[in-house]
Design a protein around this motif. Structure first.
Motif, PDB file in Angstrom:
ATOM      1  N   GLN A  79       0.890  -1.351   0.095  1.00 55.27           N
ATOM      2  CA  GLN A  79       0.034   0.076  -0.176  1.00 55.27           C
ATOM      3  C   GLN A  79       0.854   1.353   0.141  1.00 55.27           C
ATOM      4  O   GLN A  79       2.135   1.300   0.552  1.00 55.27           O
ATOM      5  CB  GLN A  79      -0.969   0.310   1.252  1.00 55.27           C
TER       6      GLN A  79
ATOM      7  N   TYR B 196       0.290  12.649  -6.059  1.00 47.73           N
ATOM      8  CA  TYR B 196       0.410  11.280  -5.792  1.00 47.73           C
ATOM      9  C   TYR B 196       1.737  10.712  -5.847  1.00 47.73           C
ATOM     10  O   TYR B 196       2.491  11.204  -6.565  1.00 47.73           O
ATOM     11  CB  TYR B 196      -0.313  10.464  -7.076  1.00 47.73           C
TER      12      TYR B 196
ATOM     13  N   GLN C  84      -3.624   7.311  -3.023  1.00 45.56           N
ATOM     14  CA  GLN C  84      -5.032   7.909  -3.050  1.00 45.56           C
ATOM     15  C   GLN C  84      -4.707   9.417  -3.514  1.00 45.56           C
ATOM     16  O   GLN C  84      -5.570  10.098  -3.990  1.00 45.56           O
ATOM     17  CB  GLN C  84      -5.906   7.775  -1.858  1.00 45.56           C
TER      18      GLN C  84
END
Length: 127
Positions: free
Chosen positions: A3, A95, A119
């Motif tokens: 992640q 990002y 995100q």
């Protein structure tokens, strides 16, 4: 379970500074190519700054060169984008991305091949 999570955005006046963070979990950031990108409404995503461990290269776009600095803290598994002298045209969603396969920093920023993306964090530069 890899992640990517950006943070550190916000509202800042022209000439101000911000430091964006990109926390990576589920994998070791050390050997990956890191990229910072941004996208403003109505515009395509563009590469801002990238850093490669494959060849040690670093890339900065012309519109941020001399004002932004990309770095990483391997112990914290976090990448950073230090931004100084911010301008209204820097306003965008920022990002971070990582690329697992070897690539140069320029290729990362220009070709946009990132495997994993966060995100985004909003940066707004306005007086």
């Amino acid at each position: 379970q890899l992640q990517v999570a950006e943070s550190g955005g916000g509202l800042v006046q022209p000439g101000g500074s911000l430091r964006l963070s990109c926390a990576v979990s589920g994998a070791t950031l050390r050997n990956f190519t890191i990229g910072w990108f941004r996208q403003a409404p109505g515009k395509e995503r563009e590469g801002v700054s990238c850093s490669s461990r494959s060849d040690g290269s670093t890339y900065y776009s012309d519109f941020v060169k001399g004002r932004f600095t990309i770095s990483r803290d391997n112990a914290k598994n976090t990448a950073y984008l230090q931004m100084h002298n911010l301008k209204p045209e820097d306003t965008a969603m920022y990002y971070c991305a990582i690329e697992i396969l070897p690539t140069t920093a320029q290729e990362m920023c220009i070709m946009d091949p990132g495997d994993f993306w966060g995100q985004g964090t909003q940066v707004t530069v306005s007086s």
